[in-house]
Design an enzyme around this catalytic site. Sequence first.
Site, PDB file in Angstrom:
ATOM      1  N   ASN A 270     -13.164  -3.185   2.291  1.00 22.67           N
ATOM      2  CA  ASN A 270     -14.212  -2.166   2.253  1.00 22.67           C
ATOM      3  C   ASN A 270     -15.069  -2.301   0.999  1.00 22.67           C
ATOM      4  O   ASN A 270     -14.535  -2.467  -0.102  1.00 22.67           O
ATOM      5  CB  ASN A 270     -13.578  -0.771   2.268  1.00 22.67           C
ATOM      6  CG  ASN A 270     -12.732  -0.523   3.504  1.00 22.67           C
ATOM      7  OD1 ASN A 270     -13.057  -0.995   4.585  1.00 22.67           O
ATOM      8  ND2 ASN A 270     -11.640   0.212   3.352  1.00 22.67           N
TER       9      ASN A 270
ATOM     10  N   ASP B 262       0.856  -1.190   0.000  1.00 21.32           N
ATOM     11  CA  ASP B 262       0.000   0.000   0.000  1.00 21.32           C
ATOM     12  C   ASP B 262       0.894   1.242   0.000  1.00 21.32           C
ATOM     13  O   ASP B 262       1.865   1.330   0.753  1.00 21.32           O
ATOM     14  CB  ASP B 262      -0.912  -0.013   1.227  1.00 21.32           C
ATOM     15  CG  ASP B 262      -2.057   0.987   1.100  1.00 21.32           C
ATOM     16  OD1 ASP B 262      -3.216   0.540   1.053  1.00 21.32           O
ATOM     17  OD2 ASP B 262      -1.794   2.207   1.049  1.00 21.32           O
ATOM     18  N   ILE B 263       0.524   2.210  -0.846  1.00 21.10           N
ATOM     19  CA  ILE B 263       1.351   3.419  -1.008  1.00 21.10           C
ATOM     20  C   ILE B 263       1.240   4.354   0.203  1.00 21.10           C
ATOM     21  O   ILE B 263       2.118   5.190   0.430  1.00 21.10           O
ATOM     22  CB  ILE B 263       0.973   4.144  -2.331  1.00 21.10           C
ATOM     23  CG1 ILE B 263       2.116   4.983  -2.851  1.00 21.10           C
ATOM     24  CG2 ILE B 263      -0.311   4.939  -2.196  1.00 21.10           C
ATOM     25  CD1 ILE B 263       1.942   5.458  -4.291  1.00 21.10           C
TER      26      ILE B 263
ATOM     27  N   HIS C 103      -7.141  -5.628   2.255  1.00 21.74           N
ATOM     28  CA  HIS C 103      -6.001  -5.074   2.972  1.00 21.74           C
ATOM     29  C   HIS C 103      -5.457  -6.123   3.948  1.00 21.74           C
ATOM     30  O   HIS C 103      -6.232  -6.764   4.659  1.00 21.74           O
ATOM     31  CB  HIS C 103      -6.412  -3.876   3.827  1.00 21.74           C
ATOM     32  CG  HIS C 103      -6.932  -2.688   3.082  1.00 21.74           C
ATOM     33  ND1 HIS C 103      -6.171  -1.560   2.872  1.00 21.74           N
ATOM     34  CD2 HIS C 103      -8.135  -2.438   2.514  1.00 21.74           C
ATOM     35  CE1 HIS C 103      -6.899  -0.656   2.214  1.00 21.74           C
ATOM     36  NE2 HIS C 103      -8.096  -1.161   1.987  1.00 21.74           N
TER      37      HIS C 103
ATOM     38  N   HIS D 200     -10.561  -5.187  -3.443  1.00 25.49           N
ATOM     39  CA  HIS D 200      -9.240  -5.418  -2.856  1.00 25.49           C
ATOM     40  C   HIS D 200      -9.356  -5.773  -1.376  1.00 25.49           C
ATOM     41  O   HIS D 200     -10.325  -5.400  -0.716  1.00 25.49           O
ATOM     42  CB  HIS D 200      -8.327  -4.201  -3.039  1.00 25.49           C
ATOM     43  CG  HIS D 200      -8.888  -2.937  -2.456  1.00 25.49           C
ATOM     44  ND1 HIS D 200      -9.798  -2.148  -3.109  1.00 25.49           N
ATOM     45  CD2 HIS D 200      -8.657  -2.319  -1.262  1.00 25.49           C
ATOM     46  CE1 HIS D 200     -10.115  -1.113  -2.362  1.00 25.49           C
ATOM     47  NE2 HIS D 200      -9.434  -1.184  -1.222  1.00 25.49           N
TER      48      HIS D 200
ATOM     49  N   GLN E 285     -14.712   2.592   1.019  1.00 20.02           N
ATOM     50  CA  GLN E 285     -14.031   2.153  -0.197  1.00 20.02           C
ATOM     51  C   GLN E 285     -13.737   3.356  -1.082  1.00 20.02           C
ATOM     52  O   GLN E 285     -14.648   4.080  -1.485  1.00 20.02           O
ATOM     53  CB  GLN E 285     -14.885   1.140  -0.979  1.00 20.02           C
ATOM     54  CG  GLN E 285     -14.161   0.611  -2.218  1.00 20.02           C
ATOM     55  CD  GLN E 285     -14.956  -0.435  -2.998  1.00 20.02           C
ATOM     56  OE1 GLN E 285     -16.143  -0.645  -2.744  1.00 20.02           O
ATOM     57  NE2 GLN E 285     -14.306  -1.082  -3.936  1.00 20.02           N
TER      58      GLN E 285
HETATM   59  P1  AMP Z   1      -9.842   1.595   0.241  1.00 23.67           P
HETATM   60  O1  AMP Z   1     -10.105   2.746   1.162  1.00 23.67           O
HETATM   61  O2  AMP Z   1     -10.215   0.271   0.831  1.00 23.67           O
HETATM   62  O3  AMP Z   1     -10.427   1.821  -1.137  1.00 23.67           O
HETATM   63  O4  AMP Z   1      -8.271   1.546   0.119  1.00 23.67           O
HETATM   64  C1  AMP Z   1      -7.543   1.856  -1.016  1.00 23.67           C
HETATM   65  C2  AMP Z   1      -6.081   1.711  -0.660  1.00 23.67           C
HETATM   66  O5  AMP Z   1      -5.317   1.757  -1.848  1.00 23.67           O
HETATM   67  C3  AMP Z   1      -5.551   2.813   0.261  1.00 23.67           C
HETATM   68  O6  AMP Z   1      -5.002   2.208   1.432  1.00 23.67           O
HETATM   69  C4  AMP Z   1      -4.480   3.502  -0.583  1.00 23.67           C
HETATM   70  O7  AMP Z   1      -3.365   3.920   0.167  1.00 23.67           O
HETATM   71  C5  AMP Z   1      -4.107   2.411  -1.579  1.00 23.67           C
HETATM   72  N1  AMP Z   1      -3.586   2.909  -2.831  1.00 23.67           N
HETATM   73  C6  AMP Z   1      -4.125   3.859  -3.629  1.00 23.67           C
HETATM   74  N2  AMP Z   1      -3.350   4.054  -4.714  1.00 23.67           N
HETATM   75  C7  AMP Z   1      -2.301   3.202  -4.602  1.00 23.67           C
HETATM   76  C8  AMP Z   1      -1.158   2.922  -5.411  1.00 23.67           C
HETATM   77  N3  AMP Z   1      -0.932   3.568  -6.544  1.00 23.67           N
HETATM   78  N4  AMP Z   1      -0.295   1.977  -4.988  1.00 23.67           N
HETATM   79  C9  AMP Z   1      -0.517   1.327  -3.828  1.00 23.67           C
HETATM   80  N5  AMP Z   1      -1.569   1.521  -3.035  1.00 23.67           N
HETATM   81  C10 AMP Z   1      -2.453   2.467  -3.402  1.00 23.67           C
END
Ligand code: AMP
Length: 137
Positions: free
Chosen positions: A88, A32-33, A103, A101, A95
Amino acid sequence: MNVQECIFCKITKREIPSKIVYENSLNLAFLDISPISTGHTIVIPKNHYSTLEDIPDHELTELYKVVKKTAMMIHKKLQIDGYNILQNNFAAAGQVVKHFHVHIIPRNFDDDKFRIKIPRTPADEADLHNVLKKMEF
Ligand code: AMP
Ligand code: ZN
């Protein structure tokens, strides 16, 4: 949503960089970024599905095998005390990325990274009865 614009589809197609932890024909796991904790990993199906309700059962099964394998690897290699699996669905549940996805969030006893605050009140018997009546398949 337009699949062309989906950030996780772009990661799958290597159109944007990511730190890939594991990959097989159907799934990808990457860091995760904006991690909640060190080693926070996202597991996705390579095919685009928005939520839990869209992913076919057999792909969900395959994805959770990767979630388990990756979580166990993280547990051992990062020597953490435990981990949360979070998934989520829909904006109301937080979400943001509309590509299904999971986590994997590493946890330690002494961390203060991520607390699940669930307000718990003992249920009224009639409320339980009424909601159960509505919850039919
Ligand atoms: P959600 O709130 O469940 O939709 O989580 C989306 C997750 O994706 C968040 O924890 C972000 O930090 C992660 N995310 C978004 N863009 C990227 C990316 N380019 N590379 C890695 N993780 C990402
Ligand atoms: Zn996508």
